[in-house]
Design an enzyme around this catalytic site. Structure first.
Site, short mmCIF file in Angstrom:
data_model
loop_
_atom_site.label_atom_id
_atom_site.label_comp_id
_atom_site.label_asym_id
_atom_site.label_seq_id
_atom_site.Cartn_x
_atom_site.Cartn_y
_atom_site.Cartn_z
N THR A 150 0.88 -1.17 0.00
CA THR A 150 0.00 0.00 0.00
C THR A 150 0.90 1.19 0.00
O THR A 150 1.47 1.55 1.02
CB THR A 150 -0.81 0.09 1.27
N GLU A 183 4.31 0.92 10.70
CA GLU A 183 3.76 1.54 11.91
C GLU A 183 4.35 0.89 13.16
O GLU A 183 4.12 -0.27 13.45
CB GLU A 183 2.24 1.44 11.89
#
Lengths: 418, 418
Positions: free
Chosen positions: B203, B288
């Site tokens: 992504t 993340e």
């Protein structure tokens, strides 16, 4: 969750199925759990379950992993799965990826349990759970079994369950009275779950006893159906274990028969289903660090696609963290649905969360966000996804239960030791 | 990681490829980034990239998700992918699952960028990144683009990169000088990554510029190969996005040609590969909450199986949390390998971690655990898995890069808002 919720909304209730004392086994069984020194903390780690009646029948299901633990290999290859009379299990060591020595140790467990239980070797199933890749000291298990012989008793459920547990936060047991046309039978069951639970068969041990009289074929049929609707439908972290084992044993001690294709078979099956779904949901509720249970149900598409989409959503770390954060972020669900079906654009999916329609025809629609945030704060949250049905296909339905991902999941798994 | 590591051990070095100033675009390109009010914090969120030469050629790759974002649809359907002259992108809103209105807004972005860049509408690619399922206010983008026209400049990389970023902790840009037989060409590239990165195409957004002279076919071939070795090989959380886009544009401004099947094509391809692998590893490093990067490389089996096993290991939350915890728990790797190949028992796998053999022939072997714990504490950790090669097959090799799972991953994703 540190305890079973008061009830699970996804376990159906039946008039003919009544909860009963789960701490005493169905008639015809005895169990024990003892400390054998395998777990470093000295807690119980060796369990044995014995069916006294020679006419006991059984059925079993195992993990599909390509890395089968030694106890699974030994049970599949050296036990008669339709006439099991005893189970020996240990926790604290999975006896997986342990080669020929691991097989020898599992066989030694089987032999010792055969003597303790007084049943033929091929009537003994072996199960292990714990760390992978460390040799199991079978001598410890054998010595513990010698001591366990005197402990075997019908109300040995608590010890038995403790001895098969690892990181489990609460014991997972059920007891049901089931009214059949010929009388009342009992179903009792014990499970361990927590880490490494995935759809595709949970990483779990589950042992079910009944005093109903079943044929081996009926036992196999019912266990297969119920496992597919329970342990095969749960996800904690998308992992498949080396040791998954589910065993159903029927002693016939009640004298009440469950005939094939009878109304009683249906009623017994419903009760077994409720038992296994309860234990499967226990495993999700006790997923490492879990605070909430989600259920994703996909309607439409064909069965393979519906299942695949449900699993992708249930395994998505983004969906799991959103569940943890009480965040009704349906975009993450849309994203997981899209990822599950590469190349299938445009996809007219629909999404409902706790009965609130949030997307239709592949796009978001307006909804009361405040009400939805309230709704997703409960301990059991429902996500419904609709997909278009292919021409000529029957609409399918597939469900998967999953736990959320929180800080505790990371803490437990980052600090769990080699 | 909050910054790019000093170097990536998995990006090859070449004598003919020299890092150069990444803040100025390859010749023939100008870029800008401005604040359009889409992001709530008022930071830059509208980006535009323009190729001045009409003879610019291009190639593109997109997500395979069934839920294609509107900008991806518009670009695929209304742009000529081999002659793109401009890219318009926004952050703060993915414009995904937004239906016909979303398509209209993406088309409006395309139209406005066409005017600002002075290129035909079909020469404009559109890209968006941000929250899914919220309507994008295209007027804001259009107004921002009007202001961006005066900002377009060859050294606009920093603004352009800022405007395509979301949760990115550091800017992801590269610049390379590449010596070819006909002279030196430049490759520059900018990317955004962080959340929702998966193998199967990250992504991500990535825009690559070169002043080399390529045919459209060569651009397409090289981009395809290099994407497969970079963005297609990374995993932060196993997710596939609705918006993934990678675009290569070649201005020809250097006058140096890269002929098909020439030595120069190989050299240029090596440089492009190094650029894209660097940016892909940047995305993993900036996953993340990531603190470490792992690489799993599977040797043996056939290609499909090797890839599947590599992805299962890279996506396993248990493996990811072990990487976070500096835990050389190879049992979790064995478990993921087994889960990837259901029904394939017995499986004579081997595992090496940082060059230390920990399993052979499907079972653990003894090793220096203390040394291994030291070794897995670095910021880049290598896991090598060997699988048996089927009769008659050639041994395959497949790699996937992945980030670890830590508390920060949970915090970011549980608190990221709807």
């Amino acid at each position: 969750m540190n305890a079973r919720p008061e009830s699970y909304r996804w376990v159906p209730q039946f008039d003919h199925v009544t909860p009963s004392d789960a701490s005493t086994l169905a008639a015809g069984f005895r169990a024990a759990g003892v400390a054998g020194g395998i777990k470093a903390d000295g807690s119980m780690d060796v369990a044995i379950l014995v069916a006294d009646a020679p006419e006991t029948v059984s059925a079993a299901r195992f993990t599909r992993s390509a890395v089968l633990a030694a106890p699974v290999q030994v049970t599949k290859e050296r036990a008669k799965l339709d006439t099991l009379r005893a189970v020996v299990a240990n926790s604290g060591n999975a006896n997986a990826a342990t080669g020929n020595r691991g097989l020898d140790e599992a066989a030694r467990m089987q032999g010792a349990a055969s003597m303790v239980a007084g049943v033929p070797v091929e009537g003994v199933a072996v199960a292990s759970t714990g760390v992978i890749g460390v040799q199991l000291d079978g001598n410890k298990v054998v010595q513990a079994l010698v001591g366990a012989r005197a402990e075997l008793r019908p109300d040995g459920v608590a010890d038995f369950t403790a001895a098969i547990s690892t990181t489990d936060a609460f014991p997972k047991t059920v007891g049901f009275d089931v009214e059949l046309t010929g009388g009342t039978v009992r179903i009792t069951a014990q499970a361990k779950g927590a880490g490494m639970i995935r759809p595709g068969f949970a990483t779990m041990l589950c042992f079910v006893q009944t005093d109903a009289k079943l044929s081996a074929e009926t036992a196999d049929l019912l266990l297969g159906v119920c496992v597919k609707r329970s342990f095969d439908r749960i996800s904690v972290d998308g992992q498949l274990s080396t040791n998954d084992t589910a065993i159903l044993m029927a002693s016939g001690a009640s004298g009440v028969e469950v005939a094939p294709e009878s109304e009683d078979e249906l009623r017994f099956g419903e009760a077994l289903d409720a038992a296994l779904r309860t234990l499967a949901l226990d495993m999700v509720a006790d997923g490492e660090g879990a605070t909430r249970i989600g259920r994703v149900v996909v309607n439409g598409a064909d069965l393979a696609e519906a299942e695949h989409v449900a699993r992708e959503v249930a395994n998505s770390p983004l969906v799991k963290t959103a569940l943890f954060g009480q965040d009704p972020n349906w975009g993450r669900i849309a994203q997981a649905v899209g990822a599950a079906l590469p190349g299938r654009h445009p996809l007219a999916f629909g999404i409902d969360i706790e009965g609130v329609a949030v997307a239709r025809g592949g796009q978001g629609i307006s909804f009361d966000e405040h009400a939805l945030i309230e709704a997703v704060g409960g301990d059991q949250v429902e996500y419904a996804i609709t997909l278009p049905v292919p021409d000529g296909a029957l609409p399918a339905e597939a469900e998967v239960f999953f736990s959320d991902f929180g800080y505790e999941y990371v803490r437990i798994n980052a600090e769990y030791t080699t």
